[in-house]
Scaffold this motif. Sequence first.
Motif, mmCIF file in Angstrom:
data_model
loop_
_atom_site.group_PDB
_atom_site.id
_atom_site.type_symbol
_atom_site.label_atom_id
_atom_site.label_comp_id
_atom_site.label_asym_id
_atom_site.label_seq_id
_atom_site.Cartn_x
_atom_site.Cartn_y
_atom_site.Cartn_z
ATOM 1 N N TRP A 199 0.842 -1.215 0.000
ATOM 2 C CA TRP A 199 0.000 0.000 0.000
ATOM 3 C C TRP A 199 0.869 1.252 0.000
ATOM 4 N N VAL A 200 1.928 1.213 0.799
ATOM 5 C CA VAL A 200 2.831 2.364 0.872
ATOM 6 C C VAL A 200 3.473 2.622 -0.488
ATOM 7 N N MET A 201 3.977 1.556 -1.130
ATOM 8 C CA MET A 201 4.626 1.713 -2.430
ATOM 9 C C MET A 201 3.648 2.254 -3.467
ATOM 10 N N LYS A 202 2.412 1.810 -3.390
ATOM 11 C CA LYS A 202 1.397 2.286 -4.330
ATOM 12 C C LYS A 202 1.160 3.776 -4.156
ATOM 13 N N GLN A 203 1.104 4.227 -2.906
ATOM 14 C CA GLN A 203 0.888 5.651 -2.628
ATOM 15 C C GLN A 203 2.100 6.484 -3.059
ATOM 16 N N LEU A 204 3.301 5.929 -2.867
ATOM 17 C CA LEU A 204 4.515 6.653 -3.254
ATOM 18 C C LEU A 204 4.608 6.786 -4.773
ATOM 19 N N LYS A 205 4.245 5.723 -5.483
ATOM 20 C CA LYS A 205 4.306 5.758 -6.948
ATOM 21 C C LYS A 205 3.350 6.802 -7.514
#
Length: 233
Positions: A199-205
């Motif tokens: 979820w974090v990586m998705k938000q960062l992308k």
Amino acid sequence: MDEFFEFSFWEMIIRATIAFAVLLVLARLMGKKQISQLTFFHYVTGITIGSIAADIAGESETPFMNGLIAMIWWALLTLLMNYIALKSKKARVLLDDTPSILIHEGRLNEQEMKKVRMTLNDLNMMLREQSVFSVSDVNYAILETNGKLSVLKKAGQEAATKTDVKASAKDPKYIPTEIISDGKLIQKNLTELNLTEEWVMKQLKKKGIGQIDQVYYAEVYGDGSLFVDEKDD
């Protein structure tokens, strides 16, 4: 009786002047934190250095150089520990401890209150200092590492602003929580929020950031959105 009136005027003047000057330099080197921002470690360290300086200035029996070296060395040790804490999260926890959640989603956390040895009377007093007169008005209360209490009121209990007049009262989905610090993911906080690294990586992308180590600080807002502060190039 004669010994009572004996004093070495110039010796005391010189000792006090040098101790004052050294203490001033050390205070500038050790930072600009206000008293309200000091953790217990820094508070005790400041008192100790001040006590050594006072001993140097006012006690002629104290060997001057011994006291001066002790004061400087104590300050250097403090600076060293601050540097280690800056580089290591474990060292920060060791020196300053971590914030304690005393009220979680409107419920008192009895275990945490016992851990920090705080009574209900203490908690109510600290809430009143925040202009909160009922525990039932509080969604979260966090005891910070400097001994101050941070309070997040329940929806509808906050002071109204112009933008709040037509807003519906709704409790936040999350407590605002740090999830990335200095390029490192804080897995413990993610678990408490029931969030995943994916979820974090998705938000960062979505923000054009491909790696966690590019982020200096990231925080989950109450509505589930993500605040990100990238590292300086």
